[in-house]
Write a protein that holds these residues in place. Sequence first.
Motif, PDB file in Angstrom:
ATOM      1  N   GLU A 164       0.830  -1.205   0.000  1.00  0.00           N
ATOM      2  CA  GLU A 164       0.000   0.000   0.000  1.00  0.00           C
ATOM      3  C   GLU A 164       0.870   1.264   0.000  1.00  0.00           C
ATOM      4  O   GLU A 164       0.541   2.269  -0.630  1.00  0.00           O
ATOM      5  N   ALA A 165       1.976   1.200   0.728  1.00  0.00           N
ATOM      6  CA  ALA A 165       2.866   2.357   0.814  1.00  0.00           C
ATOM      7  C   ALA A 165       3.503   2.667  -0.533  1.00  0.00           C
ATOM      8  O   ALA A 165       3.879   3.817  -0.801  1.00  0.00           O
ATOM      9  N   ALA A 166       3.606   1.658  -1.407  1.00  0.00           N
ATOM     10  CA  ALA A 166       4.183   1.878  -2.734  1.00  0.00           C
ATOM     11  C   ALA A 166       3.352   2.878  -3.524  1.00  0.00           C
ATOM     12  O   ALA A 166       3.862   3.608  -4.387  1.00  0.00           O
ATOM     13  N   GLY A 167       2.065   2.924  -3.211  1.00  0.00           N
ATOM     14  CA  GLY A 167       1.181   3.878  -3.892  1.00  0.00           C
ATOM     15  C   GLY A 167       1.326   5.287  -3.364  1.00  0.00           C
ATOM     16  O   GLY A 167       0.723   6.233  -3.910  1.00  0.00           O
ATOM     17  N   ASP A 168       2.092   5.431  -2.257  1.00  0.00           N
ATOM     18  CA  ASP A 168       2.277   6.754  -1.660  1.00  0.00           C
ATOM     19  C   ASP A 168       3.650   7.343  -1.993  1.00  0.00           C
ATOM     20  O   ASP A 168       4.141   8.242  -1.303  1.00  0.00           O
ATOM     21  N   GLN A 169       4.244   6.837  -3.057  1.00  0.00           N
ATOM     22  CA  GLN A 169       5.592   7.275  -3.403  1.00  0.00           C
ATOM     23  C   GLN A 169       5.638   8.767  -3.725  1.00  0.00           C
ATOM     24  O   GLN A 169       6.629   9.453  -3.472  1.00  0.00           O
ATOM     25  N   GLU A 170       4.525   9.288  -4.295  1.00  0.00           N
ATOM     26  CA  GLU A 170       4.482  10.712  -4.617  1.00  0.00           C
ATOM     27  C   GLU A 170       4.642  11.556  -3.356  1.00  0.00           C
ATOM     28  O   GLU A 170       5.353  12.576  -3.348  1.00  0.00           O
ATOM     29  N   LEU A 171       3.979  11.125  -2.263  1.00  0.00           N
ATOM     30  CA  LEU A 171       4.083  11.838  -0.989  1.00  0.00           C
ATOM     31  C   LEU A 171       5.514  11.819  -0.465  1.00  0.00           C
ATOM     32  O   LEU A 171       6.063  12.847  -0.055  1.00  0.00           O
ATOM     33  N   PHE A 172       6.123  10.641  -0.465  1.00  0.00           N
ATOM     34  CA  PHE A 172       7.488  10.510   0.053  1.00  0.00           C
ATOM     35  C   PHE A 172       8.479  11.313  -0.794  1.00  0.00           C
ATOM     36  O   PHE A 172       9.421  11.918  -0.275  1.00  0.00           O
ATOM     37  N   SER A 173       8.264  11.329  -2.100  1.00  0.00           N
ATOM     38  CA  SER A 173       9.149  12.096  -2.984  1.00  0.00           C
ATOM     39  C   SER A 173       9.048  13.585  -2.693  1.00  0.00           C
ATOM     40  O   SER A 173      10.049  14.313  -2.692  1.00  0.00           O
ATOM     41  N   TYR A 174       7.804  14.050  -2.444  1.00  0.00           N
ATOM     42  CA  TYR A 174       7.597  15.461  -2.132  1.00  0.00           C
ATOM     43  C   TYR A 174       8.309  15.820  -0.823  1.00  0.00           C
ATOM     44  O   TYR A 174       8.988  16.861  -0.733  1.00  0.00           O
ATOM     45  N   MET A 175       8.151  14.978   0.188  1.00  0.00           N
ATOM     46  CA  MET A 175       8.791  15.238   1.482  1.00  0.00           C
ATOM     47  C   MET A 175      10.314  15.202   1.362  1.00  0.00           C
ATOM     48  O   MET A 175      11.020  16.008   1.976  1.00  0.00           O
ATOM     49  N   LYS A 176      10.823  14.287   0.549  1.00  0.00           N
ATOM     50  CA  LYS A 176      12.267  14.184   0.333  1.00  0.00           C
ATOM     51  C   LYS A 176      12.798  15.463  -0.302  1.00  0.00           C
ATOM     52  O   LYS A 176      13.862  15.977   0.086  1.00  0.00           O
ATOM     53  N   GLU A 177      12.049  15.981  -1.264  1.00  0.00           N
ATOM     54  CA  GLU A 177      12.471  17.214  -1.921  1.00  0.00           C
ATOM     55  C   GLU A 177      12.437  18.382  -0.934  1.00  0.00           C
ATOM     56  O   GLU A 177      13.305  19.248  -0.958  1.00  0.00           O
ATOM     57  N   ARG A 178      11.431  18.404  -0.071  1.00  0.00           N
ATOM     58  CA  ARG A 178      11.320  19.443   0.935  1.00  0.00           C
ATOM     59  C   ARG A 178      12.517  19.415   1.885  1.00  0.00           C
ATOM     60  O   ARG A 178      13.000  20.456   2.356  1.00  0.00           O
ATOM     61  N   LEU A 179      13.003  18.236   2.176  1.00  0.00           N
ATOM     62  CA  LEU A 179      14.117  18.049   3.127  1.00  0.00           C
ATOM     63  C   LEU A 179      15.446  17.822   2.412  1.00  0.00           C
ATOM     64  O   LEU A 179      16.376  17.219   2.978  1.00  0.00           O
ATOM     65  N   ALA A 180      15.539  18.274   1.197  1.00  0.00           N
ATOM     66  CA  ALA A 180      16.760  18.078   0.408  1.00  0.00           C
ATOM     67  C   ALA A 180      17.978  18.637   1.155  1.00  0.00           C
ATOM     68  O   ALA A 180      17.946  19.745   1.694  1.00  0.00           O
ATOM     69  N   GLY A 181      19.052  17.836   1.192  1.00  0.00           N
ATOM     70  CA  GLY A 181      20.272  18.230   1.906  1.00  0.00           C
ATOM     71  C   GLY A 181      20.259  17.855   3.365  1.00  0.00           C
ATOM     72  O   GLY A 181      21.291  17.939   4.049  1.00  0.00           O
ATOM     73  N   LYS A 182      19.096  17.456   3.881  1.00  0.00           N
ATOM     74  CA  LYS A 182      18.981  17.065   5.290  1.00  0.00           C
ATOM     75  C   LYS A 182      18.855  15.560   5.459  1.00  0.00           C
ATOM     76  O   LYS A 182      19.381  14.986   6.407  1.00  0.00           O
ATOM     77  N   VAL A 183      18.120  14.928   4.553  1.00  0.00           N
ATOM     78  CA  VAL A 183      17.986  13.469   4.572  1.00  0.00           C
ATOM     79  C   VAL A 183      18.246  12.944   3.169  1.00  0.00           C
ATOM     80  O   VAL A 183      18.052  13.659   2.175  1.00  0.00           O
ATOM     81  N   SER A 184      18.670  11.693   3.105  1.00  0.00           N
ATOM     82  CA  SER A 184      18.927  11.088   1.792  1.00  0.00           C
ATOM     83  C   SER A 184      17.670  10.456   1.209  1.00  0.00           C
ATOM     84  O   SER A 184      17.579  10.225   0.004  1.00  0.00           O
ATOM     85  N   ASN A 185      16.694  10.177   2.095  1.00  0.00           N
ATOM     86  CA  ASN A 185      15.472   9.532   1.610  1.00  0.00           C
ATOM     87  C   ASN A 185      14.357   9.689   2.642  1.00  0.00           C
ATOM     88  O   ASN A 185      14.608   9.917   3.831  1.00  0.00           O
ATOM     89  N   VAL A 186      13.122   9.559   2.166  1.00  0.00           N
ATOM     90  CA  VAL A 186      11.933   9.469   3.035  1.00  0.00           C
ATOM     91  C   VAL A 186      11.181   8.217   2.615  1.00  0.00           C
ATOM     92  O   VAL A 186      10.920   8.015   1.420  1.00  0.00           O
ATOM     93  N   ARG A 187      10.850   7.360   3.576  1.00  0.00           N
ATOM     94  CA  ARG A 187      10.194   6.105   3.212  1.00  0.00           C
ATOM     95  C   ARG A 187       9.278   5.624   4.324  1.00  0.00           C
ATOM     96  O   ARG A 187       9.344   6.094   5.470  1.00  0.00           O
ATOM     97  N   ALA A 188       8.436   4.670   3.954  1.00  0.00           N
ATOM     98  CA  ALA A 188       7.546   4.029   4.933  1.00  0.00           C
ATOM     99  C   ALA A 188       8.386   3.177   5.868  1.00  0.00           C
ATOM    100  O   ALA A 188       9.310   2.483   5.443  1.00  0.00           O
ATOM    101  N   SER A 189       8.067   3.232   7.147  1.00  0.00           N
ATOM    102  CA  SER A 189       8.858   2.518   8.149  1.00  0.00           C
ATOM    103  C   SER A 189       8.306   1.124   8.409  1.00  0.00           C
ATOM    104  O   SER A 189       7.098   0.922   8.514  1.00  0.00           O
ATOM    105  N   LYS A 190       9.230   0.175   8.524  1.00  0.00           N
ATOM    106  CA  LYS A 190       8.860  -1.181   8.915  1.00  0.00           C
ATOM    107  C   LYS A 190       9.037  -1.390  10.422  1.00  0.00           C
ATOM    108  O   LYS A 190       8.521  -2.366  10.974  1.00  0.00           O
ATOM    109  N   ARG A 191       9.783  -0.492  11.049  1.00  0.00           N
ATOM    110  CA  ARG A 191      10.163  -0.728  12.442  1.00  0.00           C
ATOM    111  C   ARG A 191       9.247  -0.027  13.445  1.00  0.00           C
ATOM    112  O   ARG A 191       9.218  -0.393  14.609  1.00  0.00           O
TER     113      ARG A 191
END
Length: 626
Positions: A505-532
């Motif tokens: 289901e989270a695979a369908g939310d890739q647009e959201l994670f990509s947007y957040m990653k761009e917002r945090l550019a230079g601060k994090v290398s990626n934004v993703r759904a957590s398994k932990r």
Amino acid sequence: MEKKQFQAESKRLLEMMINSIYTQKEIFLRELISNSSDAIDKIYYRALTDENLSFDPENYYIKLSVDKENRTLTLTDTGIGMTREDLENNLGVIAKSGSLAFKKENEAKDGHDIIGQFGVGFYSAFMVADHVAVTSRALGETQAYKWESDGADGYTIEPAEKAEVGTQIVLTIKTNTEDESYDEFLEDYRLRSIVKKYSDFIRYPIKMDNTVRVSKEDAEGEFEERIEEEQVNSMVPIWRKNKSELTEADYENFYAEKHYGFDKPLSHVHINADGAVVYRSILFIPETPPFDFYSREYEKGLELYANGVLIMNKCADLLPDYFSFVKGMVDSESLSLNISREMLQHDRQLKLIAKNIESKVKSQLKSLQKDDREKYDKFFEAFGRQLKYGVYSDYGTHKDALQDLLMFYSSTEKKLVTLDEYVSRMPEEQKYIYYAAGASHSRIEKLPQTEMVADKGYEILYFTDDIDEFAVKMLMNYKEKEFRSVSSGDLGIEETEEEKQDEAEAAGDQELFSYMKERLAGKVSNVRASKRLRSHPVCLSSDGEVSIEMEKILSMMPDNPNVKAEKVLEVNVNHDVFASLKSSLESDKSKLDLYTDLLYNQALLIEGLPIEDPVEFTNQMCRIMV
């Protein structure tokens, strides 16, 4: 009377020996006492082969006397004495050692051995004296001789009167200068302290006169001063006694007397080694670290004796850095000393002793760990960090020797556990040794990253020392089980069907994670759904070898290398916050920006990392509230 010149060396060489070879002026007394002990030893050896000569230890001693008025210090011994020829050869030739020659001709018997190896030791007297007179009568001779010298200008020898066999050395102590005070060598208390420091375990009595106040006979309430002769040195060192004769109190008293620490030792090791190298040693494992132990000012090392004579206060070469907490001493007959008897000529014997000591200390610690865990826990709380540094230093050279001594706090046992104990409890399906790093046990327990591993029932080791994670990175694995941080990208835990469905289901939310990653550019290398994550909305994890905790430690170093962890912002897709994120993506991007910034800053706070703009963070919190 004709003044003779020294045969072997020039005035310049003698001045070099007087001023350069020895590091401390007080050493002169050690050298003269050692020579006197050698002289008595020679009578002992003679008695072994001469049936007409008996050796009664009570008749042999060394005595120190002071005459402040005439500024003289006198050392008298009842040793074998010297003939005119001996005085010429042993005192007239610099670096000629009568003791060394005698040693080669006679093998040590009954525990006796000649201390002196170089005749130079006698000349250390000129560091504190401007005139030296030696009167000696040799065993079997009726005529005595007197040797005198003012130093490098030469010496005289003439017949003299001496009632008893032996040698008397009279030093005329130098007058004080602007830079140096020599009066201390005319003070009884100072001489006693030097004897105790260097020559306490010479095997013959070292005597001095002592003034005591005693009650007058037939005169109540009145006192008089009386001169009594007393023995200054202990003679028989504790390490030469049989272990069976000694009690725990004896070792504790020795520890206190030698000022190894203000605490009581947790444990001790008494070594009597005979083999490639002969030595005796008593080693102590302290209970508490010295105040400066983890500072640059701390000096490691063991006291080093050669045949009972102190050579070095702290011989650093006897201990590896990771066992620098060990206190104690080593006494060896196998050491080859240099010309000043303060350093070693070559270190082959020392390396053998050091290797053996390292093995003995490790064995003692393992015994403590196995047989007296309470004491070992106390030791590890005090010195465990040093063992971890030992694992990390020298590119992990010593990790195999130290890994079984390491302990870490366990999430399930609520106490320190060894790596072997952890592995023995691992379920069959568990792939890794899990750990979490943080400032304290309580803070680690609250970390969101621990939720998944804890839910599986897996034990987590808590790393609270700054060296912990660096040490396990160097270890890499233990008993073929790799170490894995709970914050690492891959935890090696099989997903449940529910988790696989969430991931799909989270695979369908890739647009959201990509947007957040761009917002945090230079601060994090990626934004993703957590398994932990289970109950928390967000956390930071890391990809790569450098963890977030390692980044924090490296950033505090004086030469900050500016090494950064590859941070990943993980979002819990099952948390209510995630629904708000999805909604704002579709309806209000400015609100999504606000949520993204807030979640990132929350993740930083959880990790104990600083927020880049605290004022902006508080403003954002207020915007949420209104």
